[in-house]
Design an enzyme around this catalytic site. Structure first.
Site, mmCIF file in Angstrom:
data_model
loop_
_atom_site.group_PDB
_atom_site.id
_atom_site.type_symbol
_atom_site.label_atom_id
_atom_site.label_comp_id
_atom_site.label_asym_id
_atom_site.label_seq_id
_atom_site.Cartn_x
_atom_site.Cartn_y
_atom_site.Cartn_z
ATOM 1 N N ASP A 17 20.131 34.881 16.192
ATOM 2 C CA ASP A 17 20.742 34.749 17.516
ATOM 3 C C ASP A 17 21.330 36.069 17.996
ATOM 4 O O ASP A 17 20.976 36.567 19.059
ATOM 5 C CB ASP A 17 21.871 33.702 17.484
ATOM 6 N N VAL B 180 29.398 25.325 14.949
ATOM 7 C CA VAL B 180 29.317 26.784 15.054
ATOM 8 C C VAL B 180 28.045 27.195 15.783
ATOM 9 O O VAL B 180 28.036 28.102 16.620
ATOM 10 C CB VAL B 180 29.378 27.435 13.660
ATOM 11 N N ALA B 181 26.943 26.504 15.474
ATOM 12 C CA ALA B 181 25.661 26.828 16.098
ATOM 13 C C ALA B 181 25.649 26.432 17.573
ATOM 14 O O ALA B 181 25.071 27.121 18.412
ATOM 15 C CB ALA B 181 24.533 26.101 15.356
ATOM 16 N N ASP C 24 35.615 59.427 51.339
ATOM 17 C CA ASP C 24 36.138 60.547 50.555
ATOM 18 C C ASP C 24 37.551 60.960 50.948
ATOM 19 O O ASP C 24 38.209 61.685 50.225
ATOM 20 C CB ASP C 24 35.206 61.766 50.640
ATOM 21 N N ASN D 130 22.089 31.263 12.723
ATOM 22 C CA ASN D 130 22.975 31.525 13.859
ATOM 23 C C ASN D 130 23.424 32.990 13.887
ATOM 24 O O ASN D 130 23.592 33.583 14.947
ATOM 25 C CB ASN D 130 24.201 30.613 13.766
ATOM 26 N N ASP E 32 40.330 56.814 54.144
ATOM 27 C CA ASP E 32 39.195 55.930 53.836
ATOM 28 C C ASP E 32 39.595 54.801 52.891
ATOM 29 O O ASP E 32 38.845 53.854 52.695
ATOM 30 C CB ASP E 32 38.047 56.727 53.197
ATOM 31 N N ASP F 15 28.378 57.608 54.291
ATOM 32 C CA ASP F 15 28.691 58.851 55.011
ATOM 33 C C ASP F 15 27.410 59.673 55.136
ATOM 34 O O ASP F 15 26.490 59.513 54.332
ATOM 35 C CB ASP F 15 29.717 59.688 54.226
ATOM 36 N N GLU G 17 30.214 30.952 20.910
ATOM 37 C CA GLU G 17 31.478 31.704 20.948
ATOM 38 C C GLU G 17 31.243 33.198 21.093
ATOM 39 O O GLU G 17 32.145 33.947 21.458
ATOM 40 C CB GLU G 17 32.328 31.409 19.696
#
Length: 896
Positions: free
Chosen positions: A722, A290-291, A624, A718, A628, A337, A295
């Site tokens: 983190d 997990v650490a 615009d 974690n 374009d 422009d 994820e």
């Protein structure tokens, strides 16, 4: 069709004539609905928008966070610990899972709200007649009975029965699949109720596009009671697409996941050989996985991008597509422009010119036309406009509004002129012709009024009005007009020409612009925006080349460009005709020599973009108009104008400027660079923290030392040390000097510039210092890492020291991650309040865990002595100090 609340068809509007339709809907075409009636009908029919699938509830969002393989593993571990009686560990694992899901819900909810806010800002607008005046409103506020004004480039905002049309063409592929625009005619009536949708020439349907001409229509269906609404029923149009950066990071996460699984398998094998407690090692392997696997990266990237684009919307830049944020940091050419973007978009006519006579237009007050030719010139300019000006309130193109103001100064307001000179036909403005013509009644006859680009007027005029007399337009006369035009262009004035002709009958639009009589010219100015010059200087410092693209005369464009510092000489300008005359390969080779492109058409814009891109440039292009769209699509970043832009240009763009200002593009690039850098900081920080945990655990297993951290402790770190600092780094104010650096190479690795090395050094230091703190804790009580039979109390004390060092060193280390080169004092120690808050929160929670008895018992920790607190704080500061010393060394080396 008009449907009731249940969607049942109750009227076939296409089978009724205009008068019947207006009577049924109880509306006057010239007055429109009153505001009170519109509000009443809005309450009856609801907002004019398509319904999507119901949004996920908070509960559904929560459970969606649990759909992850690692979460399943953790839940499995919680069940196992519960079965063997380790209730405290079970509770902690479940709390970590729940807290992780809550943070995920918060991130997703925040990102969703940010995107919703942006969608509201990009709601299409519609021109409607309310209380007799034409006003612009959000299309969601339209109701049945509203009179809608249409022109080229606008999407149809609701289902309409057309009541008036001039050369109208609508592209209906969204409904019929037919790519060729359909000809429309309001006067048609279709009696057959089974007439196919594509043949209903008197109807306009929601989400289709006006490609030519103009019209008025009355709203007969809104929201889900439209033809497009039938298609939309049960469908959710929103799609979530990962950005290239998110995809790269997800791939990185998968790679790290495989590495982590390999490390976990290795730990388990070593544990078997060393005959350790298999269940403890099983939990350790899971928590380490997990650490090790970040994820949370895609989620953090999503929230940083969403919050970043919300912040950009506050500086008037609405980013429609998240990948555009990444591309912004690499832009090195801005094609802009001139009118409204580099200039104030407040056109004012300064001079009139008829043959060999200049007239100054008064700044304030009124004047009288001294000659008949001058009067005719002003009259043509006023009648040949689609803009409106009533009691100081205006709608339409700024150039046309300036001409209406000119008319009012000379006692010729548009309303009065139109009353005696009714428009009966027209040829709308076209960006290729650069002309517009109207046919108006002139007593018993008719008069064509034409205005447009001076060069193009000269091409279609065969006569000129000189001293009130119609004379052939000789080369000498043309030269006189050219000199006058250049004299005004050299003063940075925009020059427009006007011509006319009389006819006995109504003529076809194609025949209007033939054999005209030249009346004269006007010179108008749109002053440069005061702030643009500084923005251009900043862009150049940032390695970005600003380029002007305009339909204006070459001299006018060059004069403005030189005022702003975009160009240094007339030699850096090129006209559309010169581009056409140049072979494509030669144009590509010489593209870097030009800073001003004048008299260009939308097709030229595509050519310019591709020429710049052929040299590896990343190009931003503004636009615009309807035409374009191709150049906006071809550019790396298409930028549409929010005020003057058509719906088509906004649809084709990646970003919309709500203030049509060049300065906003430069600000958006700065913000884009900082957002990318912030994401990079978050990722490198997370990887450093993960590596520190892996180093500490893996070294202990391989050298047969006692485990310095328990699985529940790793999970806690974690979650707390983190996630919060990583999010805070993601919303960092950013580097003040980011615009003094060159644009980022889009092919550059995410770990370029020493980021990977910093992650390895930082992570290794955190891991080693965790082990050193563990050793100190044991040594204080007379034990070593290799000692056997260490008492539980001593082991708990040493684990506490390791636990605190690992957590607090990561928190302090996050400060150093704010800049890859500047010291924490240079960037401002307290300038990121969110990060300071995350660090303080982490330290307070860490202190609570080891000082509150029931938490200390749950996490198997105990209170440290004052001396040991000093030691762990000193250890925790080392990764921060080492990283700052590395940055100092880099700065010294760079100076040398």
């Amino acid at each position: 069709m008009w449907r009731d609340k249940d969607g049942v068809a109750i009227l076939s509007w296409f089978s009724k004539d205009v008068e019947q339709v207006l009577n049924e809907l109880q509306v006057n075409q010239r007055q429109g609905l009153t505001d009170a009636e519109a509000q009443s009908r809005l309450g009856t029919y609801g907002e004019n928008k398509l319904k999507s699938k119901p949004k996920k509830s908070i509960v559904a969002l929560f459970f969606s966070q649990l759909k992850d393989m690692l979460i399943y593993v953790l839940l499995g571990a919680a069940v196992i610990t519960l079965l063997i009686g380790e209730y405290t560990d079970s509770v902690i694992i479940l709390l970590v899972v729940i807290l992780n899901a809550i943070i995920g819900v918060f991130q997703e909810f925040k990102a969703e709200k940010a995107i919703e806010a942006l969608q509201k800002m990009t709601t299409p607008r519609a021109l409607v007649r309310r209380d007799g005046d034409v006003v612009e409103i959000d299309s969601k506020d339209l109701v049945p009975g509203d009179i809608v004004v249409l022109d080229a480039g606008r999407y149809i905002p609701a289902d309409l029965r057309l009541i008036e049309s001039v050369n109208l063409q609508i592209e209906e592929s969204a409904l019929t699949g037919e790519s060729v625009p359909s000809e429309k005619d309001a006067s048609h009536v279709f009696e057959d109720p089974k007439t196919p949708l594509g043949d209903l020439a008197n109807m306009a349907f929601m989400s289709t596009l006006v490609t030519y001409g103009r019209a008025e229509g009355v709203v007969v269906g809104t929201g889900m009671n439209t033809e497009i609404g039938k298609i939309a029923k049960g469908l959710d149009e929103t799609q979530t697409e990962m950005t290239p950066l998110q995809k790269r990071l997800a791939e990185l996460g998968r790679t790290l996941g495989y590495i982590a699984i390999g490390i976990c398998a290795l730990i388990f094998v070593v544990a078997l050989i060393q005959k350790r407690d298999l269940f403890e090692m099983f939990l350790t392997a899971i928590s380490l996985a997990v650490a090790a696997i970040p994820e949370g990266l895609p989620a953090i990237v999503a929230i940083v991008l969403a919050l970043g684009v919300t912040r950009m919307s506050r500086i008037n830049a609405i980013v429609k597509r998240l990948p555009a944020v990444e591309t912004l940091g690499s832009v090195n050419i801005i094609c802009s422009d001139k009118t409204g973007t580099l200039t104030q978009n407040k056109m004012t006519v300064l001079h009139l010119y008829t043959h060999r006579e200049f007239f100054d237009v008064p700044d304030e007050g009124t004047a009288t036309a001294s000659k008949r030719t001058q009067e005719k010139l002003i009259q043509t300019f006023v009648l040949c406009t689609d803009a409106t000006l009533v009691d100081g309130e205006s709608t339409g193109d700024p150039t046309e509004i300036a001409l209406l103001v000119l008319g009012e100064k000379y006692h010729m307001p548009k309303r009065e002129l139109e009353a005696g000179h009714e428009r009966v036909a027209e040829r709308p403005f076209d960006s290729d012709r650069k002309l517009m013509s109207t046919l108006n009644k002139e007593g018993s006859r008719y008069r064509v009024h034409t205005k447009g680009a001076f060069d193009n007027i000269l091409k279609i005029a065969t006569y000129a009005l000189v001293d009130g007399e119609k004379v052939p337009l000789s080369e000498q006369l043309k030269a006189d007009y050219h000199r006058a035009a250049e004299e005004m262009s050299d003063q940075a004035l925009r020059v427009l020409g006007a011509a006319y002709k009389d006819t006995d009958e109504i003529i076809e639009p194609e025949d209007m612009e033939k054999d005209l009589i030249l009346l004269g010219l006007v010179g108008m100015i749109d002053p440069p925006r005061l702030e643009v010059k500084e923005a251009i200087r900043q862009a150049k410092l940032a390695g970005i080349t600003p380029v002007m693209i305009t339909g204006d005369h070459q001299h006018t464009a060059a004069a403005i460009a030189m005022q702003l510092g975009m160009a240094t000489s007339l030699g850096q300008t090129i006209s559309g005709s010169d581009i056409d005359a140049m072979p494509e390969e030669e144009f590509k080779q010489k593209i870097g020599n030009y800073r001003v492109f004048s008299r260009v058409s939308p097709e030229h814009k595509v050519k310019i973009v591709k020429a710049f891109q052929s040299h590896g440039n990343i190009v931003s292009m503004t636009g615009d108009g309807v035409n374009d769209a191709p150049s906006l699509k071809n550019a790396d970043i298409g930028v549409a104008m929010g005020i003057t832009g058509t719906d088509v240009s906004k649809g084709a763009s990646d970003m919309i400027l709500t203030d049509d200002n060049f300065t906003t593009i430069v600000s958006a690039i700065k913000e884009g660079r900082n957002i990318y850098n912030n994401i990079k900081k978050s990722v490198v920080f997370l990887l450093s923290c993960n590596l520190g945990e892996i180093v500490a655990i893996l070294a202990s297993v391989l050298f047969f030392w006692p485990m310095p951290l328990l699985p529940t402790q790793i999970l806690w770190i974690n979650l707390i040390t983190d996630t919060f600092p990583a999010i805070a780094l993601g919303v960092d104010p950013g580097d003040k000097d980011v615009m003094k650096k060159k644009p980022r190479d889009p092919k550059e690795s995410f770990f370029a510039g020493g980021a990977a090395l910093r992650a390895v050094i930082g992570g290794s230091l955190i891991g080693i210092l965790t082990l050193v703190a563990f050793y100190f804790g044991l040594n204080e009580h007379g034990y070593q890492l290799w000692s056997g039979s260490i008492p539980e109390k001593v082991l708990t004390y040493a684990e506490t020291m390791a636990f605190v060092v690992l957590a607090v060193s990561q928190l302090f280390y996050s400060l150093s991650m704010r800049s890859a080169s500047h010291s924490i004092f240079r960037v401002g120690l307290f300038s990121n309040k969110y990060l300071i808050g995350a660090i303080l929160l982490g330290i307070v929670l860490q202190f609570a865990v080891i000082s509150v008895p029931f938490l200390a018992a749950a996490f198997h920790v105990q209170m440290l002595s004052l001396q040991d607190w000093v030691i762990v704080i000193l250890f925790a500061l080392i990764p921060l100090l080492v990283n700052e010393l590395i940055k100092l060394g880099m700065r010294v080396r760079n100076k040398q």
